[in-house]
Design a protein around this motif. Sequence first.
Motif, short mmCIF file in Angstrom:
data_model
loop_
_atom_site.label_atom_id
_atom_site.label_comp_id
_atom_site.label_asym_id
_atom_site.label_seq_id
_atom_site.Cartn_x
_atom_site.Cartn_y
_atom_site.Cartn_z
N MET A 19 27.16 -12.90 26.50
CA MET A 19 28.19 -12.52 27.15
C MET A 19 29.30 -12.37 26.37
N ARG A 20 30.05 -11.48 26.43
CA ARG A 20 31.03 -10.97 25.34
C ARG A 20 32.37 -10.87 26.11
N SER A 21 33.42 -11.14 25.65
CA SER A 21 34.72 -11.11 26.08
C SER A 21 35.70 -10.23 25.21
N LEU A 22 36.87 -9.54 25.41
CA LEU A 22 37.68 -9.17 24.25
C LEU A 22 39.07 -9.76 24.53
N ILE A 23 39.28 -10.56 23.65
CA ILE A 23 40.50 -11.29 23.83
C ILE A 23 41.54 -10.65 22.68
N ASP A 24 41.21 -10.15 21.43
CA ASP A 24 42.04 -9.77 20.20
C ASP A 24 41.28 -8.79 19.82
N ILE A 25 41.97 -7.53 19.70
CA ILE A 25 41.69 -6.37 18.90
C ILE A 25 40.85 -6.76 17.56
N LYS A 26 41.06 -7.72 16.88
CA LYS A 26 40.23 -8.18 15.44
C LYS A 26 38.86 -8.37 15.92
N GLU A 27 38.77 -8.99 17.16
CA GLU A 27 37.08 -9.21 17.41
C GLU A 27 36.25 -8.04 17.41
N LEU A 28 36.73 -6.76 17.51
CA LEU A 28 35.99 -5.48 17.41
C LEU A 28 35.80 -5.24 15.94
N SER A 29 34.72 -4.83 15.48
CA SER A 29 34.26 -4.32 14.13
C SER A 29 34.31 -3.08 14.17
N GLU A 52 46.62 -24.03 40.90
CA GLU A 52 45.41 -23.71 40.29
C GLU A 52 45.34 -23.65 38.79
N SER A 53 44.51 -24.02 37.99
CA SER A 53 44.41 -23.88 36.43
C SER A 53 43.98 -22.66 36.40
N VAL A 54 44.13 -22.01 35.05
CA VAL A 54 43.58 -20.55 34.57
C VAL A 54 42.04 -20.85 34.68
N SER A 55 41.53 -22.21 34.01
CA SER A 55 40.18 -22.39 34.02
C SER A 55 39.33 -22.20 35.12
N ASP A 56 39.91 -22.79 36.22
CA ASP A 56 39.39 -22.89 37.77
C ASP A 56 39.31 -21.58 38.24
N THR A 57 40.46 -20.85 38.31
CA THR A 57 40.41 -19.51 38.67
C THR A 57 39.34 -18.65 38.01
N ALA A 68 46.02 -17.53 27.62
CA ALA A 68 45.72 -17.56 28.99
C ALA A 68 44.36 -16.83 28.93
N PRO A 69 44.11 -15.65 28.75
CA PRO A 69 43.01 -15.05 28.52
C PRO A 69 41.68 -15.64 28.04
N LEU A 70 42.12 -16.23 26.79
CA LEU A 70 40.99 -17.17 26.19
C LEU A 70 40.64 -18.07 26.81
N VAL A 71 41.55 -18.97 27.39
CA VAL A 71 40.91 -20.21 28.46
C VAL A 71 40.17 -19.59 29.51
N ALA A 72 40.48 -18.43 29.96
CA ALA A 72 39.50 -18.00 31.05
C ALA A 72 38.17 -17.50 30.53
N ALA A 73 38.33 -17.00 29.30
CA ALA A 73 36.97 -16.41 28.62
C ALA A 73 36.12 -17.84 28.22
N ASN A 80 35.87 -20.41 30.15
CA ASN A 80 35.33 -21.04 31.34
C ASN A 80 34.57 -19.98 32.10
N ALA A 81 34.73 -18.55 32.14
CA ALA A 81 34.27 -17.80 32.87
C ALA A 81 32.73 -17.46 32.40
N THR A 82 31.83 -17.07 33.43
CA THR A 82 30.41 -16.92 33.06
C THR A 82 30.25 -15.23 32.88
N ILE A 83 31.41 -14.55 33.11
CA ILE A 83 31.46 -13.08 33.02
C ILE A 83 32.59 -12.63 31.87
#
Lengths: 304, 142
Positions: A1-11, A82-87, A107-112, A114-117
């Motif tokens: 499962m992949r997220s995108l938090i920072d543009i540098k993550e993309l090759s 509610e925390s970002v993790s719980d959301t 905050a989006p990194l914290v979400a990533a 903890n999320a399963t999507i």
Amino acid sequence: MRSLIDIKELSLEELDSLIATALDIIDNPQKYSEKCKGKKLATLFFEPSTRTRLSFEAAMYELGGNVLGFSEASSSSAAKGESVSDTAKMISCYADIIAMRHPKEGAPLVAAMNATIPVVNAGDGGHNHPTQTLADLLTIKRKKGRFDNLTVGLCGDLKFGRTVHSLISALSRYAGIKFVLISPEELRIPSYVKTDVLDKNGIEYVETTDLTGAMPSLDILYMTRVQKERFFNEEDYLRLKDSYILNPQKLENAKSDLCIMHPLPRVNEISVAVDKDPRACYFEQALNGKYMRMALILMLLGIK
Amino acid sequence: MNIDSIKNGIVIDHITAGKGMELYALLNLDSLSCPIVIGKNLPSGKMGTKDIIKIDADISLNTDILGYIDPDVTINIIKNGQIAEKKTVSLPERLVNVISCKNPRCITSCEQELDQVFTLTDKENRVYRCLYCETKAKEENH
């Protein structure tokens, strides 16, 4: 499962692939109109945004998917504490992918975490805004046909402007890039961007306060807004907000194929008279954002 | 000044002069009930002056803290009055709940239950950045 938090993550290969998909979407929209049928995008916007949220929503609808979410923190359970993790854990039960904007950096990194999507960072404070950079890159590709050997002027708020930092980071991976950093002294690019990105990659750059003087050398002019919400002190904001206003006179010495970009929303930093200039690309840039978000949603959901 | 040698315990040697008390606090040695000796500004052939901490108990030390604050220290494990093992530490790749992010815009500023995580982004210049907002750690963060 992949997220995108920072543009540098993309090759570079992944960026090329996203751009290729976006160009194919532009040419063959029908082919993609049901790719996300039965899928749901959750737009979690803890901070107001018109363009980014609507662009994500339009992207998902054009892929045949559905959208749920909220557009301000006060209408979410964050208002109840509610925390970002719980959301993130909770939304994972309802949707297939998340686009999150949040005023707090990280905050989006914290979400990533903890999320399963998959989670897409749709802007976190003054930190990252990778999908804006994807829009910027597609615009450059469509206008210039390349990412190398370009002189790129970045003008306005280079200190707090997250889109500027992300674009510098993305373009610094290509050969022959030169940056002209145009800003008032108080809003110069942070030193860590110079040391960690520009110097580290051996990228040529100059810093100047003179927009008119820099104009003739530019292939791309990226204007930014001095954003009120990034200042703690209103006096500083009022003093600096009108620092650089682009008008037809300032463009007199510009190249005929200059590409004028702006992440929008514009306040007054580009006069309306410039809109008629064929070199103005900022509304097309907003449209390109939708295509790149479509390509990104497909990639993160693993849909070919 | 004579202090009895320890029988079983740990000696943190070659601490940069002036950092002994900082390490004492960060390692939470105050919570121990065993004898602890802190030597400050002691003469050292190698360093000129140094600090030293002797702990008369076999405890588990957080080597990440030691590596972050003073990566040149030596840890001597003492057993039956003899040095049983000498260890060095290195700059940790990741620091968890050792230092805190001071950026008021960072998510950790409002969600206190999150771990404070810093990663080593520039080994040569010993630069650590917050995992969440990438703000550079400064000396006063701990």
